[in-house]
Design an enzyme around this catalytic site. Structure first.
Site, mmCIF file in Angstrom:
data_model
loop_
_atom_site.group_PDB
_atom_site.id
_atom_site.type_symbol
_atom_site.label_atom_id
_atom_site.label_comp_id
_atom_site.label_asym_id
_atom_site.label_seq_id
_atom_site.Cartn_x
_atom_site.Cartn_y
_atom_site.Cartn_z
ATOM 1 N N TYR A 68 0.847 -1.189 0.000
ATOM 2 C CA TYR A 68 0.000 0.000 0.000
ATOM 3 C C TYR A 68 0.886 1.243 0.000
ATOM 4 O O TYR A 68 2.006 1.220 0.476
ATOM 5 C CB TYR A 68 -1.020 0.010 1.137
ATOM 6 C CG TYR A 68 -0.510 -0.118 2.553
ATOM 7 C CD1 TYR A 68 0.151 0.937 3.188
ATOM 8 C CD2 TYR A 68 -0.762 -1.271 3.306
ATOM 9 C CE1 TYR A 68 0.577 0.834 4.499
ATOM 10 C CE2 TYR A 68 -0.338 -1.382 4.628
ATOM 11 C CZ TYR A 68 0.325 -0.333 5.219
ATOM 12 O OH TYR A 68 0.741 -0.441 6.527
ATOM 13 N N CYS A 69 0.377 2.318 -0.601
ATOM 14 C CA CYS A 69 1.123 3.571 -0.787
ATOM 15 C C CYS A 69 2.529 3.306 -1.333
ATOM 16 O O CYS A 69 3.531 3.695 -0.727
ATOM 17 C CB CYS A 69 1.197 4.350 0.524
ATOM 18 S SG CYS A 69 1.601 6.107 0.304
#
EC number: 2.3.1.204
Length: 279
Positions: free
Chosen positions: A148-149
């Site tokens: 994620y990110c």
């Protein structure tokens, strides 16, 4: 390497430790504090400052996340799982904060020469490598696809991400921020974000790209180093690494002038959060 070390080596490092007190305030305040520090350090009114902060379970969304077609469904899911949901006042995508995630911010004055963006990232990467130099592990900085990110300065060990770095610049102050997943399950945190995106997108085509999260590519430092690490263990390592590069390391809080500045920056963060979240 010399440029990186020049950034880390400061005559005075002020340390603001909110690794415990941060559990009792909203993460919105943290973004207001970092903006305040950017302004005060950038203007020369405060020395280079390092801040540590931990928050109760919170999902921090990026502005891009707020464009998801079924965002409310995703937010409802996160809230039902005990997470506060906020939007930060900068780029990037959703990240997880909780009691096992230590956030560190290094705030430098830009001065006359300026600080190249990669130089700021490299300084934080070098500091983390120094913090865990006693472990026989290679800490890489490159994008971990499926995390994620994701970003070019994802920190990983054996292809599993445990940290992400970002930057913010205000008035000649540069804040380099990192979240370190210290303990707990990295893949469980990633599963939460995976489900958030699935519920918020529902397979629709979107103008923006969102990560296809693969939980197995994320882990905590405790898992990767096979060590029972606590946030306070890592705080000690952080302070020792910083001390080795400092003429003087001292603990402090915001100055009265910074407290006044904070009121304005915090209000901006809160107002923007309201607008973006449609409240």
């Amino acid at each position: 390497m010399k440029d990186t070390m020049d950034l880390l080596v400061q005559e005075r490092w002020r340390v603001i430790d909110q690794s415990v007190s941060g559990l009792y305030i909203s993460a919105l305040q943290s973004f207001g504090i970092d903006d305040t520090l950017c302004a005060s350090v950038g203007s020369g009114e405060a020395p280079a400052t390092a801040r540590a902060w931990v928050h109760k379970p919170t999902i921090v969304l990026g502005i891009q996340d707020t464009k998801l077609p079924f965002l409310k469904d995703g937010i409802t899911y996160l809230e039902e799982n005990g997470y506060e949901v906020i939007v930060r006042n900068s780029g990037g995508l959703a990240v997880v904060l909780d009691e096992g995630v230590l956030n560190l911010t290094l705030v430098f004055p830009e001065k006359t020469k300026g600080i190249d963006i990669n130089r700021g990232y490299d300084a934080m990467w070098q500091l983390v490598k120094d913090m865990f130099a006693d472990y026989d592990k290679v800490i890489e900085a490159r994008e971990i696809v499926g995390s994620y990110c994701p970003g070019s300065y994802d920190l990983s060990i054996n292809d599993q991400k445990f940290a992400g770095i970002s930057q913010r610049r205000i008035r000649k102050g540069v804040a380099v921020q990192i979240y370190l997943c210290v303990n707990g399950s990295g893949s469980e945190r990633a599963s939460l974000i995976k489900q958030f995106y699935e519920l918020s997108k529902k397979g629709e085509e979107t103008r923006q790209e969102y990560p296809e999260v693969v939980p197995e590519v994320m882990a905590s430092l405790s898992e990767l180093l096979q060590a029972d690490l606590t946030v306070q263990d890592v705080m000690l390592r952080f302070l020792q690494a910083l001390q080795s590069k400092s003429g003087e390391l001292f603990a402090a809080s915001l100055s009265p002038e910074e407290v006044s500045l904070f009121e304005g920056y915090h209000e901006r963060v809160v107002d923007r959060n309201r607008k973006v979240m449609g409240e």
